[in-house]
Design a protein around this motif. Structure first.
Motif, PDB file in Angstrom:
ATOM      1  N   LEU A  19       0.820  -1.215   0.000  1.00 40.97           N
ATOM      2  CA  LEU A  19       0.000   0.000   0.000  1.00 40.97           C
ATOM      3  C   LEU A  19       0.854   1.265   0.000  1.00 40.97           C
ATOM      4  O   LEU A  19       0.558   2.218  -0.723  1.00 40.97           O
ATOM      5  CB  LEU A  19      -0.888   0.000   1.256  1.00 40.97           C
ATOM      6  N   ALA A  20       1.923   1.277   0.812  1.00 45.68           N
ATOM      7  CA  ALA A  20       2.739   2.486   0.945  1.00 45.68           C
ATOM      8  C   ALA A  20       3.362   2.860  -0.398  1.00 45.68           C
ATOM      9  O   ALA A  20       3.275   4.014  -0.837  1.00 45.68           O
ATOM     10  CB  ALA A  20       3.825   2.269   1.996  1.00 45.68           C
ATOM     11  N   GLY A  45       0.364  -5.758  -3.184  1.00 46.27           N
ATOM     12  CA  GLY A  45      -0.415  -5.794  -1.930  1.00 46.27           C
ATOM     13  C   GLY A  45       0.399  -6.119  -0.696  1.00 46.27           C
ATOM     14  O   GLY A  45      -0.059  -5.901   0.424  1.00 46.27           O
ATOM     15  N   GLY A  46       1.605  -6.698  -0.861  1.00 39.42           N
ATOM     16  CA  GLY A  46       2.478  -6.960   0.282  1.00 39.42           C
ATOM     17  C   GLY A  46       1.785  -7.715   1.401  1.00 39.42           C
ATOM     18  O   GLY A  46       1.332  -8.847   1.205  1.00 39.42           O
ATOM     19  N   ARG A  47       1.670  -7.058   2.561  1.00 37.63           N
ATOM     20  CA  ARG A  47       1.095  -7.711   3.739  1.00 37.63           C
ATOM     21  C   ARG A  47      -0.436  -7.780   3.691  1.00 37.63           C
ATOM     22  O   ARG A  47      -1.068  -8.143   4.684  1.00 37.63           O
ATOM     23  CB  ARG A  47       1.566  -7.004   5.009  1.00 37.63           C
ATOM     24  N   GLN A 219      -6.820  -6.477  -0.302  1.00 38.48           N
ATOM     25  CA  GLN A 219      -5.824  -6.479  -1.390  1.00 38.48           C
ATOM     26  C   GLN A 219      -6.350  -5.787  -2.641  1.00 38.48           C
ATOM     27  O   GLN A 219      -5.574  -5.307  -3.477  1.00 38.48           O
ATOM     28  CB  GLN A 219      -5.391  -7.921  -1.724  1.00 38.48           C
ATOM     29  N   LEU A 220      -7.678  -5.715  -2.720  1.00 38.28           N
ATOM     30  CA  LEU A 220      -8.300  -5.051  -3.870  1.00 38.28           C
ATOM     31  C   LEU A 220      -7.826  -3.596  -3.990  1.00 38.28           C
ATOM     32  O   LEU A 220      -7.712  -3.059  -5.096  1.00 38.28           O
ATOM     33  CB  LEU A 220      -9.832  -5.107  -3.689  1.00 38.28           C
ATOM     34  N   ALA A 266       9.836   1.479   0.055  1.00 37.03           N
ATOM     35  CA  ALA A 266       8.575   1.270   0.785  1.00 37.03           C
ATOM     36  C   ALA A 266       8.462  -0.200   1.179  1.00 37.03           C
ATOM     37  O   ALA A 266       7.493  -0.877   0.872  1.00 37.03           O
ATOM     38  CB  ALA A 266       7.393   1.708  -0.078  1.00 37.03           C
ATOM     39  N   VAL A 267       9.500  -0.696   1.837  1.00 41.96           N
ATOM     40  CA  VAL A 267       9.505  -2.089   2.311  1.00 41.96           C
ATOM     41  C   VAL A 267       9.767  -2.068   3.816  1.00 41.96           C
ATOM     42  O   VAL A 267      10.333  -1.115   4.333  1.00 41.96           O
ATOM     43  CB  VAL A 267      10.580  -2.938   1.579  1.00 41.96           C
TER      44      VAL A 267
END
Ligand SMILES: Cc1cc2nc3c(=O)[nH]c(=O)nc-3n(C[C@H](O)[C@H](O)[C@H](O)COP(=O)(O)OP(=O)(O)OC[C@H]3O[C@@H](n4cnc5c(N)ncnc54)[C@H](O)[C@@H]3O)c2cc1C
Length: 458
Positions: A19-20, A45-47, A219-220, A266-267
């Motif tokens: 998201l970030a 979506g990552g997390r 995640q959408l 952004a991780v």
């Protein structure tokens, strides 16, 4: 989205399509900048992660709930035409402590009056202590170093006198942070509580962080953001090296080499530590990332033809000290079909659980569910599990935390840009740190930093 574009330059490269990163990219594109997002996984979506449960329906295996004051993620979802619906919370919840099971209504379980008093006093003390720790600069709090030299466990031992109250605070911390109280700096925890507006906001369903969910799954949001960015998002491209020189930066990822004027990383901090930087980022930032560790949270979902616990007057929420599952929730789709029971396994228990075979893991989780909700829970049609500590590109969840002694010393390096490299991600947020809302805010902040630094304001 193409997978291997080779050499591709941009004005800004964003590392990570959680998201970030996606929010930062969106904001820069809106300011007419040329942006490239490089993502290690083969999905965005990552997390946050939706999982199919058939018939076009999903359940969420990562971040999912939203609540009041999480205004930035809610505004973003509205813009993307994603609606929310209330978390199912009708009836009574279960408390399974010390071998005894009881039912209760609301967030606070029915316990002996002296335990309730103890719990309430500890919660009030935590709230008061947190209000003195500014979430945007916890290292400036009165007695910051002293607070940072303690763990949350030390504090809980003093603040709560009964074993039951301490046990409940341990379970709540495990589900919220993915970590035991002994691993958390008190200063960090107070800052974290303050960033959310109080401890109750973290643990409550109605009026708190678990109040609502996104129709179609969280995640959408990332999928829609990435859809709008089109070819600006490259998947399966883990960034390995970032080199800065006078003229800008070169980013090396698997299959991609690109130049840019600015980079937004952004991780999560422990993953940023695995990227090689030239020149090095300096001791302070490096010490910081060496000391921030992800929690370990495993999410288990059992899918039944219907949410049978509802008919028995149960919310589907439970708190238990018998393990491996510590807390449960009703995670059924908005129309209540099929029924989805969600369980969290936290901290060291999550790491132990991951060592079992697939069949053993399923079996011990269903034993937990059956003990709490009866024999109907024994045979789900589908069983799903995501162990976030086993995910290469997360290395844990839900959030990275500081152990004692580091935040007061190195915390300042969490957000401060290093040359042309800017930092985003839920951990860098000063409001709803560690949450989807915090991730959105951090992406917005990092994009603003870049626009200001380059004089790119429209
Ligand atoms: C089990 C679980 C439950 C949670 N519950 C909630 C909840 O209910 N509500 C809530 O608000 N929040 C919740 N969270 C937290 C929330 O999901 C996160 O705060 C948020 O999604 C973080 O977003 P981010 O963009 O900062 O980081 P991430 O989502 O971690 O995104 C980082 C991205 O960077 C990628 N990446 C990593 N290294 C590299 C590299 N070297 N090169 C390229 N890409 C890389 C990763 O693959 C990932 O896609 C939960 C999290 C978990 C795991």
């Amino acid at each position: 989205m193409p997978e291997l574009p080779g050499s591709r330059d941009a004005e800004v490269i964003v590392v990570g399509a959680g998201l970030a990163g996606l929010v930062a990219a969106r904001q820069l594109v809106a300011a007419r900048r040329n942006v490239l997002v490089l993502e290690a996984r083969d999905r965005v979506g990552g997390r946050t992660a939706n999982a199919s449960i058939g018939a076009g329906k999903i359940t969420e295996m990562g971040g999912q709930w939203v609540g009041p004051t999480q205004d930035r993620v809610l505004a973003l979802a509205r813009e993307l035409r994603i609606e929310t619906f209330p978390t199912y919370y009708e009836g009574r919840s279960l408390l399974d402590l010390g071998g005894k099971q009881r039912r209760y209504k609301g967030t606070i379980p029915r316990l002996a009056p002296h335990v309730l008093f103890d719990l309430d006093r500890a919660r009030r003390k935590l709230k008061k202590a947190a209000s003195r720790v500014p979430a945007d600069a916890p290292w400036t709090a009165p007695k910051a170093e002293q607070l940072d030299s303690q763990t949350l466990a030390t504090w809980v031992r003093k603040a709560a006198r009964t074993k039951k109250a301490r046990g409940l605070l341990e379970i709540a911390t495990g589900t919220v942070m993915g970590t035991g109280t002994a691993e958390l700096s008190l200063l960090w925890m107070l800052s974290y509580v303050n960033a959310a507006g109080g401890f109750d906001a973290l643990i409550d369903t109605e009026g708190g962080a678990q109040q609502d969910r996104f129709v179609g799954g969280s995640q959408l949001i990332s999928e829609r953001l990435a859809g709008d960015l089109g070819e600006g998002v490259v998947l399966s491209a883990p960034v390995r090296r970032i080199a800065q020189d006078g003229a800008g930066l070169r980013v090396e990822a698997d299959g991609v080499s690109a130049r840019a004027q600015r980079v937004i990383v952004a991780v999560p901090p422990p993953l940023a530590a695995r990227i090689s930087f030239a020149p090095s980022l300096g001791g302070r930032r490096d010490q910081l990332t060496q000391r921030m560790a992800h929690g370990a949270l495993t999410k288990c979902a059992a899918v039944y033809p219907e949410p049978f616990w509802r008919a028995e007057g149960l919310t589907g929420q439970a708190v238990t000290d018998r393990g491996p599952v510590a807390t449960t929730f009703d995670n059924s789709p908005p129309d209540g079909s099929p029924g989805v029971l969600l369980g969290f396994i936290a901290g060291a228990e999550a790491i132990r659980h991951a060592r079992l075979s697939e069949a053993e893991r399923r079996s011990v989780v269903l034993e937990s569910f059956t003990r709490l909700f009866g024999p109907d829970a024994a045979q789900p049609g589908i069983y799903l599990e995501t162990a976030w500590a086993e995910e290469e590109w997360s290395r844990g969840g839900p959030v990275c935390s500081f152990g004692p002694g580091a935040l007061a010393q190195y915390g300042e390096a969490l957000r401060r840009p290093t040359g042309r490299v800017h930092w985003a991600g839920a951990e860098t947020a000063t409001v709803w740190c560690g949450y989807m809302d915090g991730a959105v805010r951090s992406g917005e902040r990092a994009a603003e930093e870049v626009l200001d630094a380059e004089g790119w304001r429209l």
